[in-house]
Design an enzyme around this catalytic site. Structure first.
Site, PDB file in Angstrom:
ATOM      1  N   GLY A 146       0.811  -1.220   0.000  1.00 25.40           N
ATOM      2  CA  GLY A 146       0.000   0.000   0.000  1.00 25.40           C
ATOM      3  C   GLY A 146       0.838   1.261   0.000  1.00 25.40           C
ATOM      4  O   GLY A 146       0.359   2.328   0.394  1.00 25.40           O
TER       5      GLY A 146
ATOM      6  N   SER B  80      11.317  -2.406   5.962  1.00 22.82           N
ATOM      7  CA  SER B  80      10.244  -1.562   6.530  1.00 22.82           C
ATOM      8  C   SER B  80      10.569  -0.076   6.423  1.00 22.82           C
ATOM      9  O   SER B  80      10.225   0.711   7.291  1.00 22.82           O
ATOM     10  CB  SER B  80      10.001  -1.920   8.001  1.00 22.82           C
ATOM     11  OG  SER B  80       9.714  -3.279   8.136  1.00 22.82           O
TER      12      SER B  80
ATOM     13  N   THR C 181       7.705   3.927   4.275  1.00 27.38           N
ATOM     14  CA  THR C 181       6.932   4.991   4.906  1.00 27.38           C
ATOM     15  C   THR C 181       7.858   5.932   5.679  1.00 27.38           C
ATOM     16  O   THR C 181       7.699   7.144   5.654  1.00 27.38           O
ATOM     17  CB  THR C 181       5.876   4.391   5.850  1.00 27.38           C
ATOM     18  OG1 THR C 181       5.015   3.572   5.068  1.00 27.38           O
ATOM     19  CG2 THR C 181       5.073   5.472   6.537  1.00 27.38           C
TER      20      THR C 181
ATOM     21  N   ALA D 126       6.235   8.879  12.242  1.00 25.95           N
ATOM     22  CA  ALA D 126       5.996   7.479  11.859  1.00 25.95           C
ATOM     23  C   ALA D 126       7.287   6.674  11.816  1.00 25.95           C
ATOM     24  O   ALA D 126       8.377   7.208  11.624  1.00 25.95           O
ATOM     25  CB  ALA D 126       5.315   7.430  10.489  1.00 25.95           C
ATOM     26  N   LYS D 127       7.148   5.377  12.002  1.00 25.33           N
ATOM     27  CA  LYS D 127       8.203   4.423  11.701  1.00 25.33           C
ATOM     28  C   LYS D 127       7.554   3.185  11.106  1.00 25.33           C
ATOM     29  O   LYS D 127       6.341   3.002  11.220  1.00 25.33           O
ATOM     30  CB  LYS D 127       9.048   4.109  12.926  1.00 25.33           C
ATOM     31  CG  LYS D 127       8.271   3.698  14.149  1.00 25.33           C
ATOM     32  CD  LYS D 127       9.190   3.558  15.377  1.00 25.33           C
ATOM     33  CE  LYS D 127       8.384   3.376  16.635  1.00 25.33           C
ATOM     34  NZ  LYS D 127       9.175   3.152  17.843  1.00 25.33           N
ATOM     35  N   GLY D 128       8.363   2.347  10.520  1.00 20.18           N
ATOM     36  CA  GLY D 128       7.842   1.269   9.688  1.00 20.18           C
ATOM     37  C   GLY D 128       7.265   0.109  10.459  1.00 20.18           C
ATOM     38  O   GLY D 128       7.417  -0.016  11.672  1.00 20.18           O
TER      39      GLY D 128
ATOM     40  N   GLY E  72       5.440  -4.191   9.541  1.00 23.91           N
ATOM     41  CA  GLY E  72       5.213  -5.206   8.516  1.00 23.91           C
ATOM     42  C   GLY E  72       6.140  -6.398   8.634  1.00 23.91           C
ATOM     43  O   GLY E  72       5.845  -7.470   8.132  1.00 23.91           O
ATOM     44  N   GLU E  73       7.284  -6.214   9.264  1.00 22.08           N
ATOM     45  CA  GLU E  73       8.207  -7.327   9.452  1.00 22.08           C
ATOM     46  C   GLU E  73       8.177  -7.819  10.894  1.00 22.08           C
ATOM     47  O   GLU E  73       8.324  -9.003  11.171  1.00 22.08           O
ATOM     48  CB  GLU E  73       9.628  -6.904   9.073  1.00 22.08           C
ATOM     49  CG  GLU E  73       9.699  -6.386   7.648  1.00 22.08           C
ATOM     50  CD  GLU E  73      11.122  -6.327   7.105  1.00 22.08           C
ATOM     51  OE1 GLU E  73      11.723  -7.379   6.897  1.00 22.08           O
ATOM     52  OE2 GLU E  73      11.617  -5.202   6.905  1.00 22.08           O
TER      53      GLU E  73
END
Lengths: 158, 772
Positions: free
Chosen positions: B489, B528, B531, B719-721, B723-724
């Site tokens: 996304g 990650s 973003t 923000a920080k990433g 997904g992992e």
């Protein structure tokens, strides 16, 4: 190899041509008809990315001979998009963010179409079993299951 | 299910923080989204690859006559065609030829490539190529590769690649191509002094990323230029590697990246691109190369690993020392193995307050398919082991595993590793939240177990990203950013970030795929980082545009700049408002022109936190409840909870999708996914019939993603990433949950057979050795 003459209805349009007898349906759809929405991944009828409907039944077009659609009706994602069912299911997929990379999505929608036509109410566990032939590596499935519960439970049958 | 915890005010513009629908959902639903395999270039030929049937052999001869005689065959590439160039590549170690030269090192190594008028002709021609091999004894396991007299997979030392990012590379020793370690304190003494010591040897399997779209490339090499359409996560690094290999100017190599059908690391760095470019160069025509699944399985995979770890604690319940030795099997070529090794090393201690630590990781060549990046690499390898030992210590000390962790984890600002960025997350807060989400401490049914896990992943890779934002005369914006949309996304999130700054509706911001000819540089899509790093560049680029708008507005309103801000598609001074469209018209004096803004993130500039490595520590924190059937050994994951400690949620719905997707991949990795090789180095389960990945039937009854927003990330809006982290966290939580159900496992995946065998040894200490 002797060519096979094929006459079929694909997405409501008559198709007539001469093809090699060993041509797979997925290659026929993608390479001969330019219907690129049908995707190929596993090639062994496991992942469901290549799912299309032949006479309203889902088949893995990677393991289905194009010659075998002779005299039959084929529906791909390109033929599904103009139906009321598509709009209903697409809205549910958007609402639940049930689309990620999108490679499995057309196959998922064709499977969903079959479930919708079956029309019988189903339990969450049945829905999972019905969807087990369509792999998705991105979403974790929950959003797809949620979207299908929404879409298959609402609106008139298309 | 989601819980959003935020102390931040909701954004004024109403884009960031909202569940904006994916911008690419409709095009993907309709089947119109273009992937690399859908591209047809005029004059395009179809490529097919002849791959080695042997794991280690000399190539005696290659006879192409019958294949070339086949009608429709245009060109065939072999190692002999690479004599006019330096044909070795590899971003970490330049150890890999484009196709095999004189020898093969794994089953599946490309030996020749055919370009023909159709795929079936190309495949038939591949079968007509006659290669005579002289087979040699292969080295197909870590154990064999580490023997003192093991044959060497590589006899010549590889030159360092252009992007290893690991400082001075150590000398290779035998088949060990890279080594990473560090230590602090007096480990030996602390183990002697310890009240409790837990130790063991653990095994982690080779697994396959399985992006549904296989590696796909179309390459068109003409004169001194090449255009490449590729399913790649790192187009700018591929561009550099192709330019190096084929001696082309960087700006003559053009990478175009359509939508990716999943990546997960499998499409990071350079994969099938050199082969496609080389055969196009030979054929003089564009050539398409699309892997089958069995070919992608031998293109890259996750490292299998053996690890010996021990952990010590005091009688009063303090974790005091840890030692970890591990060996990662990187296969025949290094690929990203050195980085995986370093990241695994950084993850080995776990986020605890150690008095002493010693970590020693080795990256080892074997005659198997090359291993590289796969989501959460390194952390997923080590976290489950460390967390099993933490739980075993807590059990022996009769302390609650949650309280034990809360007492021992690092505080915010704590030292994770000497020289690295201090901890930038609240782990105690995260632990409490995940415990609440799984009803920690509630009574459980017999045969059930609940486990927790906490770890850290060095995330963000090298923080170099640029972005451009163009605001047109109709006040629609286009973002040019090199992030690859592979399902996560990214395009939607980037649009939201630019929309937030410019106070536009996010659907008025268009983000397209990368074309290196126009898109500014971005290091990579992975770790990650998108973003956080590319997203920051987008924010800065949008602010650059906003500055120009405000400059015009200041003149028009005759107010100082600091009175102005963006609102509702225009600029306001608090009393008056003027649209972006009118500002552009006012600036240029007619109904045209555009404002172009640039943003740049680099290590030494911008937010100071980009100056330290890693960019951020991704929190890998989860809980799981499992049911273990003692009769069959079947483990079922009942429910999971994961923490997405994201600083600031740009799009909460997309974050939940990340954690849910990672959870299913974790279930596969923990319970059944495993690439199995025979002693000759042949992959035994090279189809999805034999290599099973999770289906809808594997979804837990409940998956909870807890989003934590503490505004502590270096990215846009804090923000920080993510997904992992959930992948490493859930995998380890499943392992600790199975142990809590009474079956401590030392080998993944926890297949029914392994679990059943382990159950048989429990209570029979003399048979413990049979456990794994």
């Amino acid at each position: 190899m002797t060519a096979v003459v094929l006459t079929a209805m694909v997405n409501g349009r008559p198709v007539s041509c001469s093809i090699p007898p060993n041509l797979l349906l997925v290659d026929f759809l993608r390479d001969e008809l330019g219907l690129l929405g049908t995707k190929q991944s596993c090639e062994v009828q496991v992942c469901g990315a290549c799912t299309v409907l032949v006479d309203d039944r889902p088949v893995s077009s990677c393991c289905f001979l194009a010659a075998d659609i002779d005299g039959r009706r084929v529906q791909t994602i390109e033929g599904l998009v103009d139906t009321p069912f598509y709009e209903r299911v697409a809205q549910a997929f958007v609402r639940h963010a049930a689309v990620q990379c999108g490679f499995c999505t057309p196959g998922m929608l064709l499977t969903a179409k079959v479930l919708d036509e079956r029309g019988t109410p189903m339990t969450a566990q049945q829905l999972r079993a019905d969807l087990a032939g369509n792999l998705c590596r991105c979403t974790g499935y929950q959003s797809i299951l949620d979207a299908l519960e929404d879409a298959l439970g609402e609106g008139p049958q298309s | 299910m989601a819980t959003v915890i935020t102390n931040l005010p909701s954004s004024k513009a109403g884009s960031v923080g909202h569940e904006v629908p994916r911008s690419d959902a409709r095009v993907k639903l309709s089947g119109k989204a273009q992937f690399t395999g859908d591209i047809r270039v005029p004059g395009m030929l179809y490529g097919a690859v002849l791959r080695s049937p042997l794991a280690r052999a000399r190539i005696r001869s290659v006879d192409l006559r019958a294949a070339l005689a086949l009608d429709g065959v245009v060109a065939i590439l072999t190692g002999a065609d690479l004599m006019d160039m330096d044909p070795y590549y590899g971003h970490a170690l330049k150890d890999r030829p484009i196709v095999a030269i004189d020898e093969v090192r794994f089953v599946g190594e490309p030996v020749a490539v055919v370009a023909a008028s159709s795929l079936s002709v190309a495949e038939n021609a591949v079968n007509l190529i006659d290669v005579v091999y002289a087979s040699e004894s292969p080295v197909t396991s870590l154990q064999a590769a580490l023997l003192p007299d093991s044959p060497l997979v590589h006899t010549k030392r590889a030159r360092p690649g252009f992007a290893h990012g690991l400082g001075q590379l150590p000398d290779p020793e035998g088949n060990v191509c890279y080594r990473y370690g560090f230590s602090k304190g007096d480990v030996s003494n602390d183990f002697v002094q310890a009240a409790v010591v837990v130790e063991g040897e653990y095994r982690f399997p080779a697994v396959y990323q399985y992006a549904l779209e296989t590696h796909s490339v179309v390459a068109d090499h003409r004169g001194d230029e090449v255009t490449i359409w590729a399913s790649c996560q790192h187009p700018f690094l591929v561009r550099q590697e192709i330019a190096d290999l084929f001696d082309l100017d960087l700006d003559r190599v053009r990478l175009i990246v359509p939508f990716l059908g999943g990546g997960f690391g499998s499409k990071s760095y350079t994969k099938m691109e050199p082969i496609a470019v080389a055969i196009s160069r030979k054929a003089g025509r564009p050539v398409r190369v699309v892997n089958r699944v069995d070919e992608s399985m031998v293109t890259t995979r996750r490292h299998n690993m053996v690890c010996r770890m021990r952990t010590a604690a005091s009688a009063t319940g303090e974790l005091i020392a840890r030692e970890a030795d591990f060996w990662l099997d990187t296969g025949a070529y290094a690929d990203n193995g050195p980085r995986v090794t370093a990241t695994a090393g950084d993850a080995a201690p776990g986020p605890y307050r150690w008095r002493s630590v010693r970590v020693d990781g080795r990256c080892v060549y074997t005659n198997t398919a090359p291993a590289g990046s796969y989501r959460a690499f390194g952390a997923i390898h080590l976290q489950w082991i460390g967390e099993l030992q933490v739980d075993e210590i807590a059990r022996r000390l009769q302390v609650d595993p949650l309280e034990f962790r809360c007492r021992n984890v690092l505080p915010v600002g704590g030292e994770v590793r000497a020289g690295a960025k201090p901890l930038d997350a609240d782990l105690v807060g995260d632990l409490r939240k995940v415990a609440a989400a799984i009803d920690w401490g509630q009574p459980r049914t017999e045969g059930r177990g609940v486990g927790l896990s906490v770890g850290l992943l060095a995330a963000g890779a090298h923080p170099v990203s640029m972005a451009t934002v163009r605001l047109g005369a109709d006040a629609g914006a286009t973002v040019l950013v090199g992030t690859t949309e592979m399902g996560q996304g990214a395009r939607t999130a980037m649009a939201q970030i630019a929309a937030e700054v410019l106070a536009l509706p996010s659907e008025q911001v268009v983000v397209r795929g990368t074309d290196t000819q126009y898109t500014p540089y971005d290091r990579s899509t992975g770790a990650s980082r998108s973003t956080t790093v590319a997203g920051k560049a987008v924010e800065l680029a949008a602010r650059d545009v906003l500055a120009a708008l405000e400059e015009t507005a200041a003149a028009k309103f005759e107010v100082p700049l600091d009175r102005l801000s963006a609102r509702a598609g225009g600029v306001t001074d608090g009393e008056r408002w003027i649209s972006h469209q009118d500002l552009i018209r006012a600036r240029f004096g007619f109904a045209g022109g555009e404002l172009v803004g640039h943003g740049m993130v680099q290590p030494s500039r911008g937010s100071g936190s980009f100056a330290e490595g890693p960019v951020f520590w991704e929190v890998c924190l989860a809980a799981a409840e499992v049911a273990v059937d003692p009769v069959t050994g079947v483990v079922r994951v009942i429910r999971t909870a994961s923490i997405a400690d994201v600083g600031r949620a740009i799009n909460p719905q997309l974050i939940r999708r990340q954690d849910e997707g990672a959870t299913l991949q974790a279930i596969g990795n923990a319970l059944f996914e495993e690439m199995r090789y025979d002693p000759e180095g042949m992959l035994l389960n090279d189809t999805l019939l034999d290599y099973r990945v999770p289906s809808a039937l594997d979804v837990p009854e409940r998956m909870t993603c807890v989003i934590v927003e503490n505004g502590d990330g270096p990215g846009p809006f804090g923000a920080k990433g993510c997904g992992e982290g959930a992948f490493a966290g859930v995998t380890a939580a499943i392992a600790t949950a199975v142990a809590a159900a009474g079956v401590p496992m030392q080998e993944l995946p926890m297949t029914p057979e392994r679990v059943w065998r382990r159950i048989q040894t429990l209570g029979h200490p003399d048979r413990e050795g049979e456990a794994s």
